[in-house]
Motif scaffolding. Structure first.
Motif, PDB file in Angstrom:
ATOM      1  N   LYS A  92     -39.743 -72.498 -80.527  1.00 10.80           N
ATOM      2  CA  LYS A  92     -39.416 -72.162 -81.920  1.00 10.80           C
ATOM      3  C   LYS A  92     -39.322 -70.664 -82.148  1.00 10.80           C
ATOM      4  CE  LYS A  92     -41.108 -76.428 -83.971  1.00 10.80           C
ATOM      5  NZ  LYS A  92     -42.042 -77.082 -84.916  1.00 10.80           N
ATOM      6  N   ALA A  93     -39.871 -69.868 -81.235  1.00 11.14           N
ATOM      7  CA  ALA A  93     -39.750 -68.417 -81.331  1.00 11.14           C
ATOM      8  C   ALA A  93     -38.516 -67.890 -80.606  1.00 11.14           C
ATOM      9  CB  ALA A  93     -41.001 -67.753 -80.756  1.00 11.14           C
ATOM     10  N   MET A  94     -37.832 -68.765 -79.880  1.00  7.07           N
ATOM     11  CA  MET A  94     -36.622 -68.380 -79.160  1.00  7.07           C
ATOM     12  C   MET A  94     -35.476 -68.210 -80.140  1.00  7.07           C
ATOM     13  SD  MET A  94     -34.680 -70.451 -76.059  1.00  7.07           S
ATOM     14  CE  MET A  94     -36.241 -70.945 -75.322  1.00  7.07           C
ATOM     15  N   GLN A  95     -34.637 -67.215 -79.897  1.00  4.98           N
ATOM     16  CA  GLN A  95     -33.501 -66.984 -80.779  1.00  4.98           C
ATOM     17  C   GLN A  95     -32.535 -68.175 -80.734  1.00  4.98           C
ATOM     18  OE1 GLN A  95     -33.249 -64.665 -82.932  1.00  4.98           O
ATOM     19  NE2 GLN A  95     -34.965 -63.388 -82.261  1.00  4.98           N
ATOM     20  N   PRO A  96     -31.921 -68.511 -81.879  1.00  4.70           N
ATOM     21  CA  PRO A  96     -31.030 -69.680 -81.927  1.00  4.70           C
ATOM     22  C   PRO A  96     -29.916 -69.652 -80.886  1.00  4.70           C
ATOM     23  CG  PRO A  96     -31.540 -68.959 -84.149  1.00  4.70           C
ATOM     24  CD  PRO A  96     -32.131 -67.924 -83.220  1.00  4.70           C
ATOM     25  N   TRP A  97     -29.342 -68.481 -80.624  1.00  2.00           N
ATOM     26  CA  TRP A  97     -28.252 -68.431 -79.648  1.00  2.00           C
ATOM     27  C   TRP A  97     -28.747 -68.801 -78.252  1.00  2.00           C
ATOM     28  CZ3 TRP A  97     -28.465 -65.166 -75.451  1.00  2.00           C
ATOM     29  CH2 TRP A  97     -29.336 -64.072 -75.532  1.00  2.00           C
ATOM     30  N   ALA A  98     -29.985 -68.413 -77.925  1.00  2.00           N
ATOM     31  CA  ALA A  98     -30.553 -68.775 -76.627  1.00  2.00           C
ATOM     32  C   ALA A  98     -30.905 -70.259 -76.595  1.00  2.00           C
ATOM     33  CB  ALA A  98     -31.780 -67.917 -76.334  1.00  2.00           C
ATOM     34  N   GLN A  99     -31.400 -70.787 -77.704  1.00  3.39           N
ATOM     35  CA  GLN A  99     -31.665 -72.226 -77.776  1.00  3.39           C
ATOM     36  C   GLN A  99     -30.388 -73.017 -77.522  1.00  3.39           C
ATOM     37  OE1 GLN A  99     -33.371 -72.613 -81.707  1.00  3.39           O
ATOM     38  NE2 GLN A  99     -35.468 -72.491 -80.919  1.00  3.39           N
ATOM     39  N   ARG A 100     -29.298 -72.558 -78.086  1.00  2.00           N
ATOM     40  CA  ARG A 100     -28.029 -73.270 -77.884  1.00  2.00           C
ATOM     41  C   ARG A 100     -27.600 -73.215 -76.416  1.00  2.00           C
ATOM     42  NH1 ARG A 100     -27.217 -71.834 -83.487  1.00  2.00           N
ATOM     43  NH2 ARG A 100     -26.708 -69.673 -83.046  1.00  2.00           N
ATOM     44  N   ASN A 101     -27.897 -72.105 -75.740  1.00  2.00           N
ATOM     45  CA  ASN A 101     -27.614 -72.047 -74.304  1.00  2.00           C
ATOM     46  C   ASN A 101     -28.317 -73.183 -73.573  1.00  2.00           C
ATOM     47  OD1 ASN A 101     -26.242 -69.654 -74.756  1.00  2.00           O
ATOM     48  ND2 ASN A 101     -27.783 -68.347 -73.813  1.00  2.00           N
ATOM     49  N   VAL A 102     -29.619 -73.312 -73.823  1.00  4.92           N
ATOM     50  CA  VAL A 102     -30.435 -74.292 -73.098  1.00  4.92           C
ATOM     51  C   VAL A 102     -29.999 -75.712 -73.440  1.00  4.92           C
ATOM     52  CG1 VAL A 102     -32.783 -75.103 -72.669  1.00  4.92           C
ATOM     53  CG2 VAL A 102     -32.355 -72.655 -73.041  1.00  4.92           C
ATOM     54  N   ILE A 103     -29.724 -75.953 -74.714  1.00  7.67           N
ATOM     55  CA  ILE A 103     -29.242 -77.272 -75.134  1.00  7.67           C
ATOM     56  C   ILE A 103     -27.953 -77.624 -74.400  1.00  7.67           C
ATOM     57  CG2 ILE A 103     -28.181 -78.494 -77.087  1.00  7.67           C
ATOM     58  CD1 ILE A 103     -30.319 -77.103 -78.847  1.00  7.67           C
ATOM     59  N   ASN A 104     -27.086 -76.645 -74.228  1.00  8.45           N
ATOM     60  CA  ASN A 104     -25.822 -76.909 -73.550  1.00  8.45           C
ATOM     61  C   ASN A 104     -26.001 -77.137 -72.053  1.00  8.45           C
ATOM     62  OD1 ASN A 104     -24.480 -76.811 -75.937  1.00  8.45           O
ATOM     63  ND2 ASN A 104     -23.463 -74.858 -75.591  1.00  8.45           N
ATOM     64  N   TRP A 105     -27.088 -76.616 -71.475  1.00  9.85           N
ATOM     65  CA  TRP A 105     -27.374 -76.965 -70.078  1.00  9.85           C
ATOM     66  C   TRP A 105     -27.591 -78.467 -69.959  1.00  9.85           C
ATOM     67  CZ3 TRP A 105     -31.989 -73.078 -69.065  1.00  9.85           C
ATOM     68  CH2 TRP A 105     -31.523 -71.771 -69.179  1.00  9.85           C
ATOM     69  N   VAL A 106     -28.358 -79.005 -70.901  1.00 12.70           N
ATOM     70  CA  VAL A 106     -28.634 -80.452 -70.872  1.00 12.70           C
ATOM     71  C   VAL A 106     -27.340 -81.232 -70.979  1.00 12.70           C
ATOM     72  CG1 VAL A 106     -29.838 -82.343 -72.040  1.00 12.70           C
ATOM     73  CG2 VAL A 106     -30.921 -80.087 -71.882  1.00 12.70           C
ATOM     74  N   ARG A 107     -26.471 -80.810 -71.883  1.00 10.87           N
ATOM     75  CA  ARG A 107     -25.182 -81.495 -72.061  1.00 10.87           C
ATOM     76  C   ARG A 107     -24.318 -81.386 -70.807  1.00 10.87           C
ATOM     77  NH1 ARG A 107     -23.935 -78.826 -77.969  1.00 10.87           N
ATOM     78  NH2 ARG A 107     -24.628 -80.552 -79.274  1.00 10.87           N
ATOM     79  N   LYS A 108     -24.300 -80.205 -70.206  1.00 12.76           N
ATOM     80  CA  LYS A 108     -23.455 -79.958 -69.040  1.00 12.76           C
ATOM     81  C   LYS A 108     -23.933 -80.738 -67.823  1.00 12.76           C
ATOM     82  CE  LYS A 108     -20.397 -77.438 -66.617  1.00 12.76           C
ATOM     83  NZ  LYS A 108     -18.941 -77.465 -66.904  1.00 12.76           N
ATOM     84  N   LEU A 109     -25.229 -80.766 -67.609  1.00 18.69           N
ATOM     85  CA  LEU A 109     -25.773 -81.260 -66.348  1.00 18.69           C
ATOM     86  C   LEU A 109     -26.000 -82.761 -66.321  1.00 18.69           C
ATOM     87  CD1 LEU A 109     -28.320 -78.376 -65.691  1.00 18.69           C
ATOM     88  CD2 LEU A 109     -26.060 -78.692 -64.651  1.00 18.69           C
ATOM     89  N   GLY A 110     -26.221 -83.359 -67.482  1.00 15.03           N
ATOM     90  CA  GLY A 110     -26.425 -84.798 -67.510  1.00 15.03           C
ATOM     91  C   GLY A 110     -27.833 -85.190 -67.081  1.00 15.03           C
ATOM     92  N   THR A 118     -28.340 -67.428 -70.459  1.00 19.34           N
ATOM     93  CA  THR A 118     -27.261 -67.857 -69.556  1.00 19.34           C
ATOM     94  C   THR A 118     -26.367 -68.906 -70.202  1.00 19.34           C
ATOM     95  OG1 THR A 118     -28.729 -67.472 -67.660  1.00 19.34           O
ATOM     96  CG2 THR A 118     -26.744 -68.779 -67.278  1.00 19.34           C
ATOM     97  N   PHE A 119     -25.091 -68.561 -70.403  1.00 19.79           N
ATOM     98  CA  PHE A 119     -24.046 -69.537 -70.734  1.00 19.79           C
ATOM     99  C   PHE A 119     -23.593 -70.143 -69.412  1.00 19.79           C
ATOM    100  CE2 PHE A 119     -23.841 -67.347 -74.636  1.00 19.79           C
ATOM    101  CZ  PHE A 119     -22.874 -67.861 -75.484  1.00 19.79           C
ATOM    102  N   LEU A 120     -23.833 -71.403 -69.186  1.00 21.33           N
ATOM    103  CA  LEU A 120     -23.501 -72.019 -67.902  1.00 21.33           C
ATOM    104  C   LEU A 120     -22.112 -72.630 -67.948  1.00 21.33           C
ATOM    105  CD1 LEU A 120     -24.609 -72.761 -65.076  1.00 21.33           C
ATOM    106  CD2 LEU A 120     -25.404 -74.919 -66.091  1.00 21.33           C
ATOM    107  N   PHE A 121     -21.222 -72.209 -67.031  1.00 23.39           N
ATOM    108  CA  PHE A 121     -19.861 -72.741 -66.964  1.00 23.39           C
ATOM    109  C   PHE A 121     -19.645 -73.686 -65.785  1.00 23.39           C
ATOM    110  CE2 PHE A 121     -19.064 -68.960 -69.563  1.00 23.39           C
ATOM    111  CZ  PHE A 121     -18.280 -69.516 -70.554  1.00 23.39           C
ATOM    112  N   ARG A 122     -20.431 -73.536 -64.771  1.00 22.69           N
ATOM    113  CA  ARG A 122     -20.227 -74.317 -63.550  1.00 22.69           C
ATOM    114  C   ARG A 122     -21.429 -75.235 -63.343  1.00 22.69           C
ATOM    115  NH1 ARG A 122     -16.766 -73.140 -59.146  1.00 22.69           N
ATOM    116  NH2 ARG A 122     -17.369 -74.179 -57.207  1.00 22.69           N
ATOM    117  N   HIS A 123     -21.186 -76.450 -62.901  1.00 28.81           N
ATOM    118  CA  HIS A 123     -22.280 -77.388 -62.675  1.00 28.81           C
ATOM    119  C   HIS A 123     -23.151 -76.898 -61.528  1.00 28.81           C
ATOM    120  CE1 HIS A 123     -24.489 -81.105 -62.075  1.00 28.81           C
ATOM    121  NE2 HIS A 123     -23.952 -81.572 -63.197  1.00 28.81           N
TER     122      HIS A 123
END
Length: 404
Positions: free
Chosen positions: A52-70, A136-141
């Motif tokens: 909850k102390a993490m900046q929203p843009w960084a939270q979105r990075n991590v959330i997108n890892w979950v989406r990307k990686l499955g 980290t914005f992850l583009f590659r699996h």
């Protein structure tokens, strides 16, 4: 107030919080829970003050890892918040850390990053997987970023990452992205060196670069310091070296031939670590914008349906290059040139809270592509020459012993 009413208010507060950050409630809530380690396909990351102390843009990075990686990869977001169920102590024993870490008394300007330095290697050594910094914005699996080579019995690859030129024509491995299986010998030795810098009364990294284990390491430069000629914009050397003491420990190990157990760091680095060039794979945005966070922010905020001017063309070209030719975008912090504003600082500001994903912008396009697009190119490891100037000494043998 009864327990039911209290829980309802807490739930309502959580929902408002998630809505305010425009986060998908399911993934964000899941990331705040502790998850058992079921395989070596783990993504490890850390924010010392908690999710909850993490900046929203960084939270979105991590959330997108979950989406990307499955579902095959489990993302673990750890912290050192007292009583947190995602506290590091639930995964790693206290013996891996110095007293200042265990007692929560680390100080100085870089507590969070140096806590991260202490945490990342034990997690990889115990459980395997990938360490990624939250910026980290992850583009590659991840399967295609060295993991498939690492688990291939026919491949010499045991550790993967990205390399940056810290001196002219001299490359070393970054610590913000590391990938290996558990029990990796290089990872354990690297951590042992770093841990040894932290004495029982040491609470910060001040002066680490002068430590007898590291004093022989040549000075390193950031890529920006080598190309920006204004002397007022050069990062203070001592500050940078202490901040990057974790890298200096890597360099010690890389240049070490240990007569006690026969481990040859130079040989391992040259033959068993697969690296790709960081300035292409992670930091392509930096030289494109002369390391200007202001220009980077403008490119991200450029509207897809805007006028096709020079800025639009630059943003469009960069986005398509990222989709095809970059493993990630690394948004970094840390010591920097004093006249440069970094992108992370801008995105931390409330007025730019949505700049990393604004609807109809190239930022939203990059976010979408990072999840839904897959790259077809092969990631080819760099060929780095073996360093022949190795020191024949024990892993934790002080430098003074060399002259005895």
């Amino acid at each position: 107030m009864n327990a039911s009413a209290h829980n309802n208010i807490a739930s309502s507060t959580e929902e408002r919080y998630m809505a305010q950050l425009d986060l998908p409630k399911g993934i964000a809530t899941w990331l705040q829970k502790r998850h058992a380690v079921m395989s070596q396909k783990n993504v490890w990351t850390f924010w010392n003050k908690g999710w909850k102390a993490m900046q929203p843009w960084a939270q979105r990075n991590v959330i997108n890892w979950v989406r990307k990686l499955g579902p095959e990869w489990t993302v673990h977001v750890l912290d050192v918040v007292p009583e947190s169920e995602t506290h590091v102590k639930h995964f790693v024993e206290s013996s891996f850390f110095p007293e200042a870490f265990n007692k929560g008394i680390m100080d100085g300007p870089f507590v969070g990053p140096h806590q991260g330095d202490l945490v990342r290697l034990p997690l990889l050594w115990k459980y395997g997987g990938v360490w990624m910094d939250v910026g980290t914005f992850l583009f590659r699996h991840l399967d295609d970023i060295w993991w498939n080579q690492i688990i291939d019995p026919a491949s010499p690859c045991e550790l993967g990452g990205f390399a940056v030129e810290f001196r002219e024509k001299y490359y070393t491995m970054l610590n913000g992205f590391l990938i290996c299986q558990s029990g990796n010998s290089f990872i354990k030795r690297w951590h042992d060196i770093y841990l040894s810098l932290w004495g029982p009364n040491t609470t910060n990294a001040n002066g680490f670069h002068k430590h007898p284990l590291l004093a022989h390491i040549k000075a390193i430069e950031t890529p920006s310091d080598r190309v920006i000629e204004d002397p007022e914009m050069i990062t203070a050397v001592d500050v940078m070296l202490d901040y990057l003491a974790h890298f200096l420990c890597l360099e010690r190990l890389r240049g070490l031939s240990d007569p006690n157990d026969g481990f040859d760091g130079a040989e391992y680095f040259a033959t068993k670590i697969f690296l790709a060039p960081a300035m292409q794979e992670l930091f392509a945005l930096q030289p494109l914008t002369q390391w200007s966070g202001l220009e980077q922010n403008n490119l991200f905020r450029t509207r897809l349906d805007g006028p096709k001017d020079e800025t639009w063309q630059k943003a469009n070209s960069y986005a398509h290059d990222a989709f095809a030719n970059q493993s990630a975008i690394k948004v970094s912090r840390g010591p920097k040139n004093p006249k440069l504003v970094c992108l992370a600082e801008l995105w931390d500001e409330e007025k730019f809270m949505d700049a990393d994903h604004g609807e109809g912008t190239f930022a939203s396009y990059l976010r979408y592509g990072s999840i839904h697009y897959d790259q077809t190119r092969d990631l080819v490891p760099m060929v780095l020459e073996r360093d022949e100037n190795t020191l024949k000494m024990g892993l934790l043998e002080p430098l003074k012993h060399l002259n005895e």
